[in-house]
Motif scaffolding. Structure first.
Motif, PDB file in Angstrom:
ATOM      1  N   ALA A  98      46.712 -15.761  22.884  1.00 23.20           N
ATOM      2  CA  ALA A  98      46.585 -14.236  24.430  1.00 23.20           C
ATOM      3  C   ALA A  98      46.334 -12.904  23.070  1.00 23.20           C
ATOM      4  CB  ALA A  98      47.930 -13.979  24.231  1.00 23.20           C
ATOM      5  N   LEU A  99      45.906 -13.510  21.803  1.00 21.95           N
ATOM      6  CA  LEU A  99      46.466 -12.229  20.761  1.00 21.95           C
ATOM      7  C   LEU A  99      44.466 -12.690  21.054  1.00 21.95           C
ATOM      8  CD1 LEU A  99      46.031  -9.803  18.514  1.00 21.95           C
ATOM      9  CD2 LEU A  99      46.365 -11.490  17.367  1.00 21.95           C
ATOM     10  N   LEU A 100      44.155 -13.466  20.977  1.00 19.67           N
ATOM     11  CA  LEU A 100      42.451 -13.876  20.577  1.00 19.67           C
ATOM     12  C   LEU A 100      41.736 -13.798  21.911  1.00 19.67           C
ATOM     13  CD1 LEU A 100      42.443 -16.876  18.361  1.00 19.67           C
ATOM     14  CD2 LEU A 100      41.313 -14.212  17.637  1.00 19.67           C
ATOM     15  N   LEU A 101      42.426 -13.169  22.825  1.00 19.85           N
ATOM     16  CA  LEU A 101      41.299 -13.297  24.414  1.00 19.85           C
ATOM     17  C   LEU A 101      40.606 -12.213  24.139  1.00 19.85           C
ATOM     18  CD1 LEU A 101      43.697 -14.092  26.726  1.00 19.85           C
ATOM     19  CD2 LEU A 101      41.676 -15.282  26.677  1.00 19.85           C
ATOM     20  N   LEU A 102      41.318 -11.188  22.768  1.00 19.02           N
ATOM     21  CA  LEU A 102      40.579 -10.135  22.688  1.00 19.02           C
ATOM     22  C   LEU A 102      39.270  -9.855  22.166  1.00 19.02           C
ATOM     23  CD1 LEU A 102      43.529  -7.249  22.554  1.00 19.02           C
ATOM     24  CD2 LEU A 102      42.107  -7.939  24.762  1.00 19.02           C
ATOM     25  N   SER A 158      40.131 -19.769  27.965  1.00 21.56           N
ATOM     26  CA  SER A 158      39.067 -19.566  28.751  1.00 21.56           C
ATOM     27  C   SER A 158      39.155 -19.532  29.746  1.00 21.56           C
ATOM     28  CB  SER A 158      38.639 -20.638  28.225  1.00 21.56           C
ATOM     29  OG  SER A 158      36.986 -20.734  26.959  1.00 21.56           O
ATOM     30  N   LEU A 159      40.070 -20.056  30.123  1.00 20.41           N
ATOM     31  CA  LEU A 159      41.080 -20.022  31.431  1.00 20.41           C
ATOM     32  C   LEU A 159      41.718 -18.605  31.711  1.00 20.41           C
ATOM     33  CD1 LEU A 159      42.910 -23.382  31.940  1.00 20.41           C
ATOM     34  CD2 LEU A 159      40.757 -22.334  33.123  1.00 20.41           C
ATOM     35  N   GLY A 160      41.668 -17.383  31.034  1.00 17.46           N
ATOM     36  CA  GLY A 160      42.841 -16.609  31.133  1.00 17.46           C
ATOM     37  C   GLY A 160      41.080 -15.462  31.194  1.00 17.46           C
ATOM     38  N   ASN A 161      40.356 -16.013  30.619  1.00 18.44           N
ATOM     39  CA  ASN A 161      39.356 -15.479  31.127  1.00 18.44           C
ATOM     40  C   ASN A 161      38.419 -15.517  32.395  1.00 18.44           C
ATOM     41  OD1 ASN A 161      38.583 -13.310  28.323  1.00 18.44           O
ATOM     42  ND2 ASN A 161      37.642 -15.147  27.343  1.00 18.44           N
ATOM     43  N   ILE A 162      38.607 -16.670  32.298  1.00 16.75           N
ATOM     44  CA  ILE A 162      38.150 -16.773  33.556  1.00 16.75           C
ATOM     45  C   ILE A 162      39.220 -16.363  35.194  1.00 16.75           C
ATOM     46  CG2 ILE A 162      37.610 -18.738  35.899  1.00 16.75           C
ATOM     47  CD1 ILE A 162      36.037 -19.914  32.822  1.00 16.75           C
ATOM     48  N   THR A 163      40.146 -16.382  34.781  1.00 15.69           N
ATOM     49  CA  THR A 163      40.896 -15.226  36.121  1.00 15.69           C
ATOM     50  C   THR A 163      41.231 -13.978  36.368  1.00 15.69           C
ATOM     51  OG1 THR A 163      42.590 -17.499  35.399  1.00 15.69           O
ATOM     52  CG2 THR A 163      43.535 -15.862  36.608  1.00 15.69           C
ATOM     53  N   ARG A 164      40.780 -13.336  34.597  1.00 16.37           N
ATOM     54  CA  ARG A 164      40.953 -12.341  35.116  1.00 16.37           C
ATOM     55  C   ARG A 164      39.575 -11.910  35.471  1.00 16.37           C
ATOM     56  NH1 ARG A 164      39.989 -11.099  29.464  1.00 16.37           N
ATOM     57  NH2 ARG A 164      37.581 -10.862  29.940  1.00 16.37           N
ATOM     58  N   ASP A 165      38.763 -12.393  35.078  1.00 21.47           N
ATOM     59  CA  ASP A 165      37.261 -11.446  35.678  1.00 21.47           C
ATOM     60  C   ASP A 165      37.161 -11.764  37.233  1.00 21.47           C
ATOM     61  OD1 ASP A 165      36.268 -11.418  33.627  1.00 21.47           O
ATOM     62  OD2 ASP A 165      35.466 -12.986  32.909  1.00 21.47           O
ATOM     63  N   GLN A 166      37.794 -13.288  38.038  1.00 18.71           N
ATOM     64  CA  GLN A 166      37.741 -13.403  39.312  1.00 18.71           C
ATOM     65  C   GLN A 166      38.329 -12.706  40.117  1.00 18.71           C
ATOM     66  OE1 GLN A 166      35.841 -15.208  40.921  1.00 18.71           O
ATOM     67  NE2 GLN A 166      34.467 -15.557  38.741  1.00 18.71           N
ATOM     68  N   GLU A 167      40.099 -12.359  39.666  1.00 20.48           N
ATOM     69  CA  GLU A 167      40.568 -11.542  40.288  1.00 20.48           C
ATOM     70  C   GLU A 167      40.129 -10.241  40.443  1.00 20.48           C
ATOM     71  OE1 GLU A 167      45.346 -13.110  38.616  1.00 20.48           O
ATOM     72  OE2 GLU A 167      43.592 -11.521  36.895  1.00 20.48           O
ATOM     73  N   GLU A 168      39.243  -9.626  39.139  1.00 17.32           N
ATOM     74  CA  GLU A 168      38.683  -8.389  39.220  1.00 17.32           C
ATOM     75  C   GLU A 168      37.339  -8.593  40.698  1.00 17.32           C
ATOM     76  OE1 GLU A 168      35.299  -5.719  37.134  1.00 17.32           O
ATOM     77  OE2 GLU A 168      36.979  -7.215  35.755  1.00 17.32           O
ATOM     78  N   PHE A 225      52.000 -28.704  11.949  1.00 13.83           N
ATOM     79  CA  PHE A 225      52.719 -27.513  12.763  1.00 13.83           C
ATOM     80  C   PHE A 225      51.681 -26.374  12.391  1.00 13.83           C
ATOM     81  CE2 PHE A 225      54.341 -26.855   8.525  1.00 13.83           C
ATOM     82  CZ  PHE A 225      54.306 -26.077   8.686  1.00 13.83           C
ATOM     83  N   GLN A 226      50.740 -25.895  12.486  1.00 10.04           N
ATOM     84  CA  GLN A 226      49.419 -25.629  12.304  1.00 10.04           C
ATOM     85  C   GLN A 226      48.380 -26.053  12.263  1.00 10.04           C
ATOM     86  OE1 GLN A 226      50.163 -23.556   8.224  1.00 10.04           O
ATOM     87  NE2 GLN A 226      50.959 -21.516   9.453  1.00 10.04           N
ATOM     88  N   VAL A 227      46.982 -25.726  13.188  1.00  8.90           N
ATOM     89  CA  VAL A 227      46.274 -26.214  13.615  1.00  8.90           C
ATOM     90  C   VAL A 227      44.523 -25.499  13.665  1.00  8.90           C
ATOM     91  CG1 VAL A 227      44.596 -27.582  15.641  1.00  8.90           C
ATOM     92  CG2 VAL A 227      46.929 -28.026  15.079  1.00  8.90           C
ATOM     93  N   HIS A 228      43.938 -25.636  13.272  1.00  4.27           N
ATOM     94  CA  HIS A 228      42.523 -24.394  13.424  1.00  4.27           C
ATOM     95  C   HIS A 228      42.222 -24.722  14.582  1.00  4.27           C
ATOM     96  CE1 HIS A 228      42.796 -22.321   8.866  1.00  4.27           C
ATOM     97  NE2 HIS A 228      43.042 -23.568   8.654  1.00  4.27           N
ATOM     98  N   VAL A 229      42.033 -23.620  15.154  1.00  2.00           N
ATOM     99  CA  VAL A 229      41.356 -23.748  16.674  1.00  2.00           C
ATOM    100  C   VAL A 229      40.243 -22.686  16.631  1.00  2.00           C
ATOM    101  CG1 VAL A 229      42.235 -23.112  19.052  1.00  2.00           C
ATOM    102  CG2 VAL A 229      43.749 -24.099  17.358  1.00  2.00           C
ATOM    103  N   SER A 230      39.193 -22.624  16.915  1.00  2.00           N
ATOM    104  CA  SER A 230      38.520 -21.938  18.002  1.00  2.00           C
ATOM    105  C   SER A 230      38.282 -21.260  19.348  1.00  2.00           C
ATOM    106  CB  SER A 230      37.110 -22.457  17.339  1.00  2.00           C
ATOM    107  OG  SER A 230      36.631 -23.083  15.311  1.00  2.00           O
ATOM    108  N   TYR A 231      37.751 -20.122  19.480  1.00  2.00           N
ATOM    109  CA  TYR A 231      37.559 -19.349  20.483  1.00  2.00           C
ATOM    110  C   TYR A 231      36.623 -18.925  20.837  1.00  2.00           C
ATOM    111  CZ  TYR A 231      42.880 -20.232  19.927  1.00  2.00           C
ATOM    112  OH  TYR A 231      43.827 -21.033  19.418  1.00  2.00           O
ATOM    113  N   GLY A 232      36.322 -19.206  22.304  1.00  2.00           N
ATOM    114  CA  GLY A 232      34.675 -18.493  22.701  1.00  2.00           C
ATOM    115  C   GLY A 232      34.765 -17.002  23.122  1.00  2.00           C
ATOM    116  N   GLU A 233      33.940 -16.628  23.537  1.00  2.00           N
ATOM    117  CA  GLU A 233      33.752 -15.334  23.613  1.00  2.00           C
ATOM    118  C   GLU A 233      33.863 -14.474  24.847  1.00  2.00           C
ATOM    119  OE1 GLU A 233      29.561 -12.240  23.727  1.00  2.00           O
ATOM    120  OE2 GLU A 233      29.272 -14.587  23.300  1.00  2.00           O
ATOM    121  N   SER A 234      35.212 -13.373  24.079  1.00  2.00           N
ATOM    122  CA  SER A 234      35.104 -13.344  25.912  1.00  2.00           C
ATOM    123  C   SER A 234      34.195 -12.318  26.280  1.00  2.00           C
ATOM    124  CB  SER A 234      36.068 -11.710  25.131  1.00  2.00           C
ATOM    125  OG  SER A 234      36.858 -11.134  26.486  1.00  2.00           O
TER     126      SER A 234
END
Length: 204
Positions: free
Chosen positions: A7-11, A111-121, A158-167
């Motif tokens: 959630a933090l990385l969505l920003l 990514s779904l968090g991004n898309i859902t936020r945009d579609q709600e708008e 118990f730790q995995v490096h994850v890459s996140y796309g552009e908000s």
């Protein structure tokens, strides 16, 4: 919990790499995380996401209107959008497959968090689309929880490096719609591949 770092990385505004903590302790708590039917539940979640991905993409295009409805091949070309590399196949070791799956679905959840936020708008009255986005997110989060448990229980990871796309936050409406359709089109392709590879590894 599993998702606060996501959630933090969505920003973030550009692709970033982070270390997602799968559990809050410094080591895996063992079998207490897992339900007895975790493998079967994981199989069903992957199969459900695969079965509904194309419908979600088609509905998304329909709700964006023109030119997305008629020019999706050009506008939704996924070559220009970040998506985590998925380099495992049926001959890969189970551990390698499970880690790759975790990276994929952690990215997808953000990514779904991004898309859902945009579609709600942008499409606040598109109830069917918003419901499908929420349902897909719910299934994805459940899948992440199960993958977390399997990685801990079977491999003490118990730790995995994850890459996140552009908000998409702050972008124009057209760009928000385009980024969403690019990600969802790529998702349709990758989830089919993921299902083919993962499901044999989850056979009892």
């Amino acid at each position: 919990g599993v998702m606060p770092f996501v959630a933090l990385l969505l920003l973030q505004r550009r692709p970033v790499t982070g270390r997602t903590l799968l559990v809050t302790s410094s080591s895996c708590p063992g079998h207490s995380l897992c339900r007895s039917n975790v493998q079967e539940q994981t199989r069903r979640q992957v199969a459900l996401l695969n079965a509904t991905a194309q419908d979600l993409f088609s509905l998304y295009l329909k709700c964006q209107g023109e030119p997305f409805s008629s020019e999706s091949d050009e506008l939704c070309n996924s070559s220009g959008v970040f998506f985590p590399a998925f380099r495992v196949n049926r001959t890969s070791e189970r551990k390698e497959v499970m880690v790759a799956m975790y990276k994929l679905f952690a990215f997808l959840n953000a990514s779904l968090g991004n898309i859902t936020r945009d579609q709600e708008e942008l499409n606040p009255t598109a109830k069917e689309l918003l419901d499908q986005l929420h349902n897909t997110t719910k299934t994805t989060r459940g899948l992440i929880s199960n993958l977390t448990c399997l990685l801990c229980k079977d491999y003490n990871i118990f730790q995995v490096h994850v890459s996140y796309g552009e908000s998409s936050k702050g972008k124009r409406a057209f760009k928000k719609k385009q980024q969403g359709c690019q990600v969802l089109r790529k998702y349709v392709q990758v989830i089919a591949q993921a299902a083919r590879i993962l499901l044999p590894h989850l056979t009892p």
